[in-house]
Design a protein around this motif. Structure first.
Motif, short mmCIF file in Angstrom:
data_model
loop_
_atom_site.label_atom_id
_atom_site.label_comp_id
_atom_site.label_asym_id
_atom_site.label_seq_id
_atom_site.Cartn_x
_atom_site.Cartn_y
_atom_site.Cartn_z
N ALA A 195 15.90 -22.01 -10.17
CA ALA A 195 16.40 -20.70 -10.67
C ALA A 195 17.52 -20.11 -9.95
N VAL A 196 17.83 -20.27 -9.00
CA VAL A 196 19.04 -19.84 -8.00
C VAL A 196 20.34 -20.48 -8.63
N ILE A 197 20.13 -21.74 -8.90
CA ILE A 197 21.35 -22.33 -9.48
C ILE A 197 21.76 -22.30 -10.92
N ARG A 198 20.77 -21.62 -11.74
CA ARG A 198 21.03 -21.27 -13.34
C ARG A 198 21.92 -20.10 -13.23
N ARG A 199 22.54 -20.08 -14.44
CA ARG A 199 23.51 -18.64 -14.76
C ARG A 199 22.65 -17.69 -15.07
N GLU A 200 22.98 -16.35 -14.77
CA GLU A 200 22.07 -15.32 -15.22
C GLU A 200 22.05 -15.06 -16.82
N ASP A 201 23.33 -15.35 -17.47
CA ASP A 201 23.34 -14.96 -18.73
C ASP A 201 22.53 -15.96 -19.62
N ALA A 202 22.42 -17.32 -18.94
CA ALA A 202 21.40 -18.17 -19.79
C ALA A 202 20.04 -17.85 -19.79
N PHE A 203 19.45 -16.80 -18.91
CA PHE A 203 18.15 -16.45 -18.96
C PHE A 203 17.98 -15.45 -20.13
N TYR A 234 7.35 -21.38 -15.23
CA TYR A 234 8.85 -21.39 -14.92
C TYR A 234 9.29 -23.00 -15.35
N ILE A 235 8.64 -23.80 -14.82
CA ILE A 235 8.93 -25.36 -14.87
C ILE A 235 8.79 -25.71 -16.21
N VAL A 236 7.58 -25.34 -16.94
CA VAL A 236 7.55 -25.81 -18.18
C VAL A 236 8.02 -25.15 -19.42
N PRO A 245 13.19 -25.59 -19.25
CA PRO A 245 14.08 -26.19 -20.42
C PRO A 245 14.69 -25.17 -21.18
N ALA A 246 14.11 -24.04 -21.65
CA ALA A 246 14.83 -23.26 -22.50
C ALA A 246 16.29 -22.77 -21.79
N VAL A 247 16.38 -22.54 -20.66
CA VAL A 247 17.66 -21.89 -19.95
C VAL A 247 18.52 -23.32 -19.73
N ARG A 248 18.02 -24.41 -19.48
CA ARG A 248 18.65 -25.75 -19.25
C ARG A 248 19.57 -26.03 -20.90
N GLN A 249 18.82 -25.68 -21.83
CA GLN A 249 19.18 -26.03 -23.14
C GLN A 249 20.34 -24.93 -23.64
N VAL A 250 20.35 -23.72 -23.27
CA VAL A 250 21.23 -22.59 -23.42
C VAL A 250 22.41 -22.94 -22.61
#
Length: 110
Positions: A26-34, A76-78, A82-87
């Motif tokens: 969660a720390v390494i993901r971009r904020e706008d992707a959430f 979060y994992i399930v 995946p949604a944040v990674r896809q975006v």
């Protein structure tokens, strides 16, 4: 009884590592992707996963609070990851093109 204690300590270690992985992810993901994935906000998930990590780390595995932390981590994992990674474009497949289907490239029946 010593075998059960060993098993519980291994389970506790595994859950702590699982929770830490989710928090670091969660720390390494971009904020706008959430926001783009419509999965709350990054600070919300950082707080939830941070609390889950601390609870899993501090409390014994057979109590009620680590189970709640584990559920938050699994959600979060399930669902969110995946949604944040896809975006954000981190779909997991390396080297695929936009015409690739789930079983390989789509060639239009040629």
């Amino acid at each position: 009884m010593q075998g059960f204690a060993g098993l519980m300590s291994l389970l506790s270690l595994a859950l702590t590592l699982f929770s830490a992985f989710a928090l670091v992810d969660a720390v390494i993901r971009r904020e706008d992707a959430f926001r783009a994935a419509d999965k709350k906000t990054k600070p919300f998930w950082l707080v939830v996963l941070g609390i889950a990590f601390v609870v899993i780390l501090l409390f014994p595995i057979l109590s009620f609070l680590p189970i709640i932390g584990l559920i938050a981590t699994i959600v979060y994992i399930v669902d969110v990851r995946p949604a944040v990674r896809q975006v954000s474009g981190g779909g997991g497949r390396r080297g695929g093109s936009s015409s690739d289907g789930p079983y390989g490239p789509y060639n239009g029946g040629r």
